[in-house]
Design an enzyme around this catalytic site. Structure first.
Site, mmCIF file in Angstrom:
data_model
loop_
_atom_site.group_PDB
_atom_site.id
_atom_site.type_symbol
_atom_site.label_atom_id
_atom_site.label_comp_id
_atom_site.label_asym_id
_atom_site.label_seq_id
_atom_site.Cartn_x
_atom_site.Cartn_y
_atom_site.Cartn_z
ATOM 1 C CD GLU A 223 25.776 23.678 26.203
ATOM 2 O OE1 GLU A 223 24.831 24.496 26.272
ATOM 3 O OE2 GLU A 223 26.749 23.806 25.407
ATOM 4 C CD GLU A 224 28.978 24.451 22.662
ATOM 5 O OE1 GLU A 224 27.969 24.831 22.038
ATOM 6 O OE2 GLU A 224 29.648 25.201 23.384
ATOM 7 C CG ASP A 244 27.424 27.557 29.102
ATOM 8 O OD1 ASP A 244 28.360 28.081 28.461
ATOM 9 O OD2 ASP A 244 26.836 26.535 28.711
ATOM 10 C CG HIS A 324 28.754 29.634 19.932
ATOM 11 N ND1 HIS A 324 27.796 28.744 19.505
ATOM 12 C CD2 HIS A 324 28.982 29.325 21.237
ATOM 13 C CE1 HIS A 324 27.452 27.942 20.500
ATOM 14 N NE2 HIS A 324 28.166 28.281 21.561
#
Length: 374
Positions: A223-224, A244, A324
């Site tokens: 996904e990243e 998420d 992040h």
């Protein structure tokens, strides 16, 4: 209110276990093995794609028109771009994250044969040498290097250790689980989502709960880098709820408490009817919630639709402060999302035509219309 209770202790223990496993995109085999074994322990029979995305189907009353819940197991990280003449490592990021949050991180370097420890440092790291320059040097990946905790001061000595271009660098999560319910760590995106999903399955299995259609629990591994759910969605799946992170930051409406229901991300609005249903379930079950729109964000839902899967998509998020980066969440949000997911997968199927991939106008959905005078 939903009668299905969530074992928050189990959820937190799963999060701790997942955070303890390095899994930057491209280096996910170990976390896939762990998650698969836990799904089997819970009573499901997981299937794996060639690269390791997981699908675990919990049978309901009907196969067609299935629902899906998806979270991703991969995290941010880095990769060796170059072994420098001084023996240290030049890095490129895996995923989209700022070098500002990499400075000072401890890390594992995974070579072909073994792993090594090291620190990610700015090029000018010593105040005793560079004085004020340590504060005025630029922030960026080209301004960082990884110092290896081995006796090496040259490219040749580092390569002799077995370290080379392309080796994976996994950043330590450094988790803290506080009595206040706050959890501070790197990689809560999306290890927390995976833990929520496992806790949802545990609750369904423990209570023997019935679902009107099959539920496909998906765990993706890329996904990243934008390709998470491209190859794991089965044709019978009609709707997909992604779990998420949300961004609890100025200008956003996300919160570290309750459920954040995303109305849109950078790829456009989420499905009107599925999102509306999730909001209604929050109200019916007295689950605290808020809505948000994300301008610089995409998830597994986007990759599934872009891959050509004709599924209704939605995103439920746990609010993350400093996403992040060195992230913070609260147990309240994790518990709230698990409650919503159990309510969702056990709820009646309203859009009956979703059972068929292609149909006619009969039973087609309706949205509100404005009444205008001629």
């Amino acid at each position: 209110m939903s009668g299905i209770t969530i074992d928050t202790g189990y959820l937190v223990e799963q999060l701790k276990a997942l955070l303890a496993i390095d899994s930057p995109t491209g280096f996910t085999d170990t976390v896939v093995r762990y998650c698969t074994e836990e799904l089997e322990r819970l009573g499901l029979t997981p299937e794996l794609t060639r690269r390791g995305a997981i699908r675990a189907v919990r049978r309901g009353s009907r196969r067609d028109g299935a629902r899906s819940v998806v979270a991703h197991l991969d995290t941010l990280g880095a990769q060796v771009k170059l072994v420098k003449p001084n023996g240290r490592l030049d890095l490129v990021p895996i995923g989209n994250w700022s070098a500002r949050f990499a400075e000072g991180a401890r890390a594992n370097i995974y070579s072909e044969e073994q792993n090594f420890r090291g620190s990610v440092l700015p090029l000018k790291a010593s105040g005793h040498t560079y004085n004020d320059e340590i504060d005025t040097q630029p922030v960026g990946w080209t301004n960082l290097e990884l110092r290896i905790d081995q006796r090496t001061t040259s490219r040749e000595e580092t390569r002799a250790l077995g370290i080379d271009v392309g080796d994976i660098v996994a950043i330590d999560p450094q988790p803290e689980f506080l009595d206040s319910g706050f959890i501070v760590s790197r990689h809560l995106d999306d290890k927390a989502g995976a833990a929520i999903t496992l806790a949802t399955i545990e609750a369904l299995e423990r209570t023997g709960s019935h679902t009107p259609v099959d539920i496909h629990f998906l765990f993706t591994i890329a996904e990243e880098v934008g390709t998470g759910a491209t190859a794991i969605v089965a044709p019978e799946v009609a709707s997909m709820v992604t779990v998420d992170n949300g961004t609890s930051a100025p200008g956003q409406n996300s919160s570290e408490f309750g459920v954040t229901v995303a109305m849109a991300d950078q790829t456009g609005p989420f499905d009107y009817h599925l999102t509306k249903k999730l909001v209604e379930l929050c109200r019916e079950n007295e689950i605290e919630f808020q809505k948000d729109v994300f301008r610089f964000y995409r998830s597994d839902s986007a990759s599934a639709v872009e891959a050509g899967h004709d599924v209704r998509t939605a995103l439920v998020a746990f609010g993350v402060d400093a996403s992040h980066g060195y992230e913070r969440i609260h147990e309240h949000a994790l518990h709230s999302i698990a409650r919503l997911l159990t309510a969702y997968v056990t709820s009646p199927l309203e859009i009956q035509r979703d059972v068929d991939e292609i149909s006619d106008m009969e039973g087609f959905t309706e949205q509100p219309t404005a009444d205008r005078e001629d």
